[in-house]
Design a protein around this motif. Structure first.
Motif, mmCIF file in Angstrom:
data_model
loop_
_atom_site.group_PDB
_atom_site.id
_atom_site.type_symbol
_atom_site.label_atom_id
_atom_site.label_comp_id
_atom_site.label_asym_id
_atom_site.label_seq_id
_atom_site.Cartn_x
_atom_site.Cartn_y
_atom_site.Cartn_z
ATOM 1 N N UNK A 17 0.843 -1.211 0.000
ATOM 2 C CA UNK A 17 0.000 0.000 0.000
ATOM 3 C C UNK A 17 0.874 1.256 0.000
ATOM 4 N N UNK A 18 1.975 1.231 0.742
ATOM 5 C CA UNK A 18 2.873 2.391 0.760
ATOM 6 C C UNK A 18 3.434 2.660 -0.632
ATOM 7 N N UNK A 19 3.895 1.577 -1.289
ATOM 8 C CA UNK A 19 4.458 1.752 -2.638
ATOM 9 C C UNK A 19 3.398 2.287 -3.603
ATOM 10 N N UNK A 20 2.179 1.716 -3.494
ATOM 11 C CA UNK A 20 1.089 2.153 -4.377
ATOM 12 C C UNK A 20 0.769 3.636 -4.161
ATOM 13 N N UNK A 21 0.719 4.065 -2.890
ATOM 14 C CA UNK A 21 0.332 5.452 -2.643
ATOM 15 C C UNK A 21 1.459 6.407 -3.063
ATOM 16 N N UNK A 54 -4.724 9.831 0.467
ATOM 17 C CA UNK A 54 -6.073 9.358 0.143
ATOM 18 C C UNK A 54 -6.027 7.953 -0.450
ATOM 19 N N UNK A 55 -5.037 7.695 -1.313
ATOM 20 C CA UNK A 55 -4.923 6.372 -1.940
ATOM 21 C C UNK A 55 -4.610 5.328 -0.869
ATOM 22 N N UNK A 56 -3.715 5.657 0.063
ATOM 23 C CA UNK A 56 -3.380 4.714 1.132
ATOM 24 C C UNK A 56 -4.623 4.393 1.964
ATOM 25 N N UNK A 57 -5.379 5.433 2.334
ATOM 26 C CA UNK A 57 -6.595 5.202 3.109
ATOM 27 C C UNK A 57 -7.601 4.361 2.338
ATOM 28 N N UNK A 58 -7.712 4.633 1.035
ATOM 29 C CA UNK A 58 -8.653 3.876 0.216
ATOM 30 C C UNK A 58 -8.338 2.395 0.291
ATOM 31 N N UNK A 59 -7.064 2.041 0.109
ATOM 32 C CA UNK A 59 -6.726 0.614 0.087
ATOM 33 C C UNK A 59 -6.826 -0.006 1.482
ATOM 34 N N UNK A 60 -6.487 0.739 2.518
ATOM 35 C CA UNK A 60 -6.596 0.206 3.879
ATOM 36 C C UNK A 60 -8.061 -0.082 4.200
ATOM 37 N N UNK A 62 -10.884 -0.162 2.095
ATOM 38 C CA UNK A 62 -11.537 -1.114 1.184
ATOM 39 C C UNK A 62 -10.944 -2.507 1.338
ATOM 40 N N UNK A 63 -9.621 -2.566 1.533
ATOM 41 C CA UNK A 63 -8.952 -3.862 1.712
ATOM 42 C C UNK A 63 -9.475 -4.570 2.946
ATOM 43 N N UNK A 64 -9.651 -3.821 4.039
ATOM 44 C CA UNK A 64 -10.165 -4.425 5.272
ATOM 45 C C UNK A 64 -11.578 -4.945 5.048
ATOM 46 N N UNK A 65 -12.400 -4.170 4.346
ATOM 47 C CA UNK A 65 -13.788 -4.603 4.105
ATOM 48 C C UNK A 65 -13.796 -5.905 3.306
ATOM 49 N N UNK A 66 -13.039 -5.947 2.236
ATOM 50 C CA UNK A 66 -13.043 -7.138 1.366
ATOM 51 C C UNK A 66 -12.482 -8.346 2.128
ATOM 52 N N UNK A 67 -11.375 -8.102 2.846
ATOM 53 C CA UNK A 67 -10.754 -9.194 3.590
ATOM 54 C C UNK A 67 -11.719 -9.780 4.620
#
Ligand SMILES: [Cu+2]
Length: 334
Positions: A17-21, A54-60, A62-67
């Protein structure tokens, strides 16, 4: 799944997630037009950091929800209630502290950029170069329905007030007068640019690249907003309150000036251009227009704009697009 410890998976997710953001924040400039002023890169950097967060928060999130949807889904035959979990103080402290730190960091960072841009502090003249120049704030006092044709000198009258709202000299230029000063008047639905030094009046803003330009902005009727996206600069034009915008363009070219405040029925047509010249071209333009735009002829355009009926006011916004010059107007008005 069970063989790999959860902490390792969390760490791996954090790295990804860090690399992506970081990648996303570097791409954020794709949202924007080219950078054509000195402060544009500063503004874009701030925006890039916000996009990264914002991108980091999005993945954290949404990722938690999906997981959790997959990991804790209802299995066939499982009719039990979920385990009643309530309150987790360390977790709550954690998710309060992290956003608080981010908000404080962004606050400090954006104030720093605001100061580098020369933003005025409320009620403070410290950042403002008091070099004894005059602002044409008096235009504000003119009601739009007054017949201005015979009162042009009043329209051009200078009030000795200084702007306290807007952006003044950048820290390294405090105390220095600007290289070029332009009075900008916003009206339904046009911008009029007056050069106090040469008496030029223009429907387009002409400025030299690499020089300190100061705009003294006023509004004649309602609130307008002077916005040049390529410069990353926007300043409201407020009736009765002179505002200021001081900046340096870095790239020659023609850029749109957009009114960014809904100011009436033809707000959308309140557009013109700022033309950033090389210093030599700019001098040539001044020479040319000082001759063509002699003081006794130039008020025609202003008088025309000020005495307009509501029906033909919209035409003002198109004057420059149609290539109508003060000379043409003078011919139309015997
Ligand atoms: Cu407007």
């Amino acid at each position: 799944m069970e063989q790999i410890p959860g902490s390792i998976l969390t760490l791996a997710a954090g790295v990804v997630i860090t690399l992506l953001s970081l990648w996303a924040s570097q791409q954020s400039h794709l949202f924007f037009p080219e950078q054509a002023s000195e402060i544009a890169p500063l503004v874009d950097n701030l925006f890039g950091i916000m996009v990264g967060i914002a991108v980091a928060f999005f993945f954290v999130v949404q990722g938690a929800i999906v997981y959790f949807m997959i990991r804790y889904r209802q299995r066939p035959g499982d009719e039990e209630d979920g385990s009643p979990i309530r309150e987790n103080l360390p977790l709550e402290a954690f998710w309060t502290a992290i956003p608080a730190i981010i908000v404080i960091f962004l606050g400090i960072y954006s104030v720093d950029i605001f100061q580098q841009m020369g933003g005025f502090n409320p009620g403070d003249h410290a950042g403002h170069a008091m070099v004894g120049h005059k602002h044409s704030a008096a235009v504000v006092a003119q009601a739009p329905d007054m017949n201005m044709t015979s009162d042009v000198p009043m329209l051009l009258a200078q009030a000795d007030t200084s702007a306290e709202v807007g952006f003044g000299a950048s820290p390294e230029n405090v105390g220095k007068p600007p290289d070029v000063m332009v009075d900008v008047a916003g009206m339904q639905y046009a911008w009029i640019f007056t050069y106090p030094d040469s008496g030029i009046i223009s429907g387009e803003l002409h400025i030299p690249v690499g020089q300190d330009v100061q705009l003294n902005i006023s509004a004649k009727d309602v609130i307008h907003s002077f916005w040049v996206p390529q410069f990353r600069l926007k300043q409201d034009a407020i009736p009765g309150i002179p505002t200021e915008l001081r900046f340096k363009a870095t790239k020659p070219g023609a850029y749109p000036v957009v009114c960014a405040e809904l100011c009436g029925g033809y707000h959308g047509s309140m557009r013109t251009r700022v033309i950033a010249h090389t210093p030599e071209d700019y001098q040539a333009w001044v020479q040319q227009n000082t001759v063509a735009n002699a003081p006794q002829e130039s008020p025609v355009l202003l008088a025309q704009a000020a005495s307009m009926t509501p029906e033909n006011r919209m035409v003002a916004g198109h004057i420059h697009q149609m290539g109508i010059t003060p000379e043409t107007l003078a011919q139309l008005h015997p």
